[in-house]
Design a protein around this motif. Structure first.
Motif, mmCIF file in Angstrom:
data_model
loop_
_atom_site.group_PDB
_atom_site.id
_atom_site.type_symbol
_atom_site.label_atom_id
_atom_site.label_comp_id
_atom_site.label_asym_id
_atom_site.label_seq_id
_atom_site.Cartn_x
_atom_site.Cartn_y
_atom_site.Cartn_z
ATOM 1 N N ARG A 230 0.949 -1.175 -0.036
ATOM 2 C CA ARG A 230 0.059 0.055 0.121
ATOM 3 C C ARG A 230 1.006 1.139 0.029
ATOM 4 N NH1 ARG A 230 -5.092 -1.019 4.432
ATOM 5 N NH2 ARG A 230 -5.553 -3.189 3.553
ATOM 6 N N LEU A 231 0.174 2.289 -0.334
ATOM 7 C CA LEU A 231 0.841 3.683 -0.240
ATOM 8 C C LEU A 231 0.340 4.497 0.661
ATOM 9 C CD1 LEU A 231 3.065 5.618 -1.882
ATOM 10 C CD2 LEU A 231 1.079 6.477 -3.110
ATOM 11 N N THR A 232 1.215 4.963 1.852
ATOM 12 C CA THR A 232 0.593 5.638 3.034
ATOM 13 C C THR A 232 1.452 6.960 3.105
ATOM 14 O OG1 THR A 232 0.287 3.610 3.765
ATOM 15 C CG2 THR A 232 0.082 5.620 5.399
ATOM 16 N N ARG A 233 0.586 8.059 3.030
ATOM 17 C CA ARG A 233 1.330 9.214 3.307
ATOM 18 C C ARG A 233 1.583 9.475 4.959
ATOM 19 N NH1 ARG A 233 -1.085 15.153 1.234
ATOM 20 N NH2 ARG A 233 0.960 16.328 1.730
ATOM 21 N N THR A 234 2.954 9.603 5.103
ATOM 22 C CA THR A 234 3.182 9.843 6.669
ATOM 23 C C THR A 234 3.994 10.891 7.053
ATOM 24 O OG1 THR A 234 5.435 8.473 6.000
ATOM 25 C CG2 THR A 234 3.658 7.245 6.817
ATOM 26 N N PRO A 255 -0.155 0.143 7.417
ATOM 27 C CA PRO A 255 -0.501 -1.118 7.698
ATOM 28 C C PRO A 255 0.176 -2.309 7.097
ATOM 29 C CG PRO A 255 -1.916 -0.268 5.747
ATOM 30 C CD PRO A 255 -0.835 0.861 6.431
ATOM 31 N N ASP A 256 1.081 -2.122 6.183
ATOM 32 C CA ASP A 256 1.848 -3.140 5.395
ATOM 33 C C ASP A 256 3.330 -3.259 5.610
ATOM 34 O OD1 ASP A 256 2.252 -0.601 4.449
ATOM 35 O OD2 ASP A 256 2.391 -1.082 2.400
ATOM 36 N N TRP A 257 3.688 -3.271 7.049
ATOM 37 C CA TRP A 257 4.939 -3.539 7.364
ATOM 38 C C TRP A 257 5.342 -4.887 7.028
ATOM 39 C CZ3 TRP A 257 8.219 0.043 9.041
ATOM 40 C CH2 TRP A 257 7.937 1.265 9.856
ATOM 41 N N ARG A 258 6.710 -4.935 6.449
ATOM 42 C CA ARG A 258 7.357 -6.283 6.312
ATOM 43 C C ARG A 258 6.295 -7.062 5.311
ATOM 44 N NH1 ARG A 258 10.709 -8.081 11.478
ATOM 45 N NH2 ARG A 258 11.715 -5.954 11.995
#
Length: 375
Positions: A230-234, A255-258
């Motif tokens: 996923r693409l997450t703006r942080t 939400p998509d660690w590792r």
């Protein structure tokens, strides 16, 4: 060791040129190199160019000299006296000899630090103590994009003649001649966009790279996205002043660690939602990834060409590049590399400092990219 400290200050954004470096070394030589407070005040007086540099200098000094002394002594106190008192300081080392008894040559410090050695260590090979020291050093880094001249102008001593201000000056003087008024274009740093890969293959480097991104967000116009499945703006999560609080907020937001890596799809989503609308236009876009792609490499190549057409510069930092015998043979990396302006390493603190220099406008990264394309 003192030269390494000055290099760390330069990486943090201080303008510590050669003249200030020589003044710092002479000041330490006059004082006592083995005293932490003497080194602190010598550097503060000679390496800081203004009030804005003081906070950054304190951060770098604390991070650089927090390691224990190699001889086994306790580290000097972190809290420094408000002003140097040379006549009343106490030290546990041997009594100070007169200046005539000192050996000639450059000053040597007994404050041994492992920071210089740590700069070139692979992040994936560090133990817990070394990672803690690395985090303190990363907090002192600064990342600024190349400067550009904006359309706006401001009054200046040199530049183009400003006819309106000149005429108004004459009218205020009743038509008497007055000096010509001038203006110049305002220089502003370009926006920097960081796309950080948080997939499973990047797990040993993700924490350090995100802390590098945290320092970049606090330093200027920087946007950060995590890339995986996923693409997450942080950017908002990394805007916390405290790095640990920022990382805790980041852990809840991503939400998509590792997980897996779909660079082509995520880059397309970034361009469609943010990049094409202006975030990537004229910006310096940095991808921090090993280039492993589970999706279609042709899709990644096509999106990289779109990105290259929008951005001022595209930089790719790959932690695997530093390994002996590395070649960009992975399908994703090979598809993306023709659209990359600078292909650099990203495995160590020194590599991240070099990356910051490339983003500021150093030209040696371009040659590295050209050579990698023909490898």
């Amino acid at each position: 060791m003192l030269l390494g400290f000055v290099r760390a200050l330069r990486a943090a954004g201080l303008d510590a040129g050669s003249e200030r470096l020589y003044a710092f070394l002479r000041a330490v030589d006059v004082l006592r190199p083995g005293m932490r407070a003497d080194v602190y005040w010598a550097g503060r007086a000679t390496l800081c160019g203004g009030h804005d540099d003081l906070e950054r200098y304190d951060r770098v000094f604390a991070a650089y000299f927090d390691a224990r002394v190699a001889s086994g002594r306790r580290p000097a106190r972190t809290a420094l006296p408000p002003r140097p008192r040379l006549a009343t300081r106490q030290t546990t080392t041997a009594p100070r000899t007169t200046r005539d008894d000192r050996p000639s040559g450059p000053p040597t410090a007994t404050l041994a630090s492992s920071a210089e050695v740590l700069r070139h260590r692979d992040i994936a090979e560090l133990n817990a103590a070394e990672r803690a020291q690395l985090r303190r050093l990363l907090a002192a880094l600064a990342l600024h994009g190349q400067t550009r001249r904006s359309a706006r102008r401001r009054p200046a001593r040199r530049g183009d003649i400003d006819p309106r201000r000149t005429v108004r000056q004459w009218l205020r003087r009743g038509g008497e001649p007055a000096p010509l008024q001038r203006n110049a274009r305002v220089e502003r740093p370009r926006r920097v966009v960081l796309l950080v890969d948080v997939s499973g293959s990047m797990a040993p480097y993700a924490d350090a790279l995100l802390r590098f991104a945290h320092a970049a967000v606090r330093g200027g116009r920087t946007e950060v996205f995590t890339v995986g499945t996923r693409l997450t703006r942080t950017t908002r999560e990394l805007s916390h002043r405290d790095p640990d609080l920022a990382m805790a907020a980041l852990a809840e937001a991503v939400p998509d660690w590792r997980g897996g890596t779909r660079l082509g799809e995520m880059l397309r989503e970034f361009l469609n939602r943010w990049g094409q609308r202006g975030m990537a236009r004229g910006a310096v876009v940095v991808l921090l990834s090993d280039g492993w792609e589970r999706g279609d490499p042709e899709l990644l190549g096509a999106q990289m060409r779109r990105l290259h057409a929008l951005a001022h510069q595209v930089v790719w930092a790959n932690p695997r590049k530093a390994r002996p015998g590395y070649a960009p043979l992975a399908a994703g990396m090979a598809a993306a590399l023709p659209s990359v302006d600078a292909f650099v390493e990203g495995h160590s603190l020194a590599a991240l400092q070099h990356l910051a220099a490339v983003v500021r406008g150093a030209s040696d990264g371009t040659a590295a990219a050209k050579g990698a394309q023909h490898a």
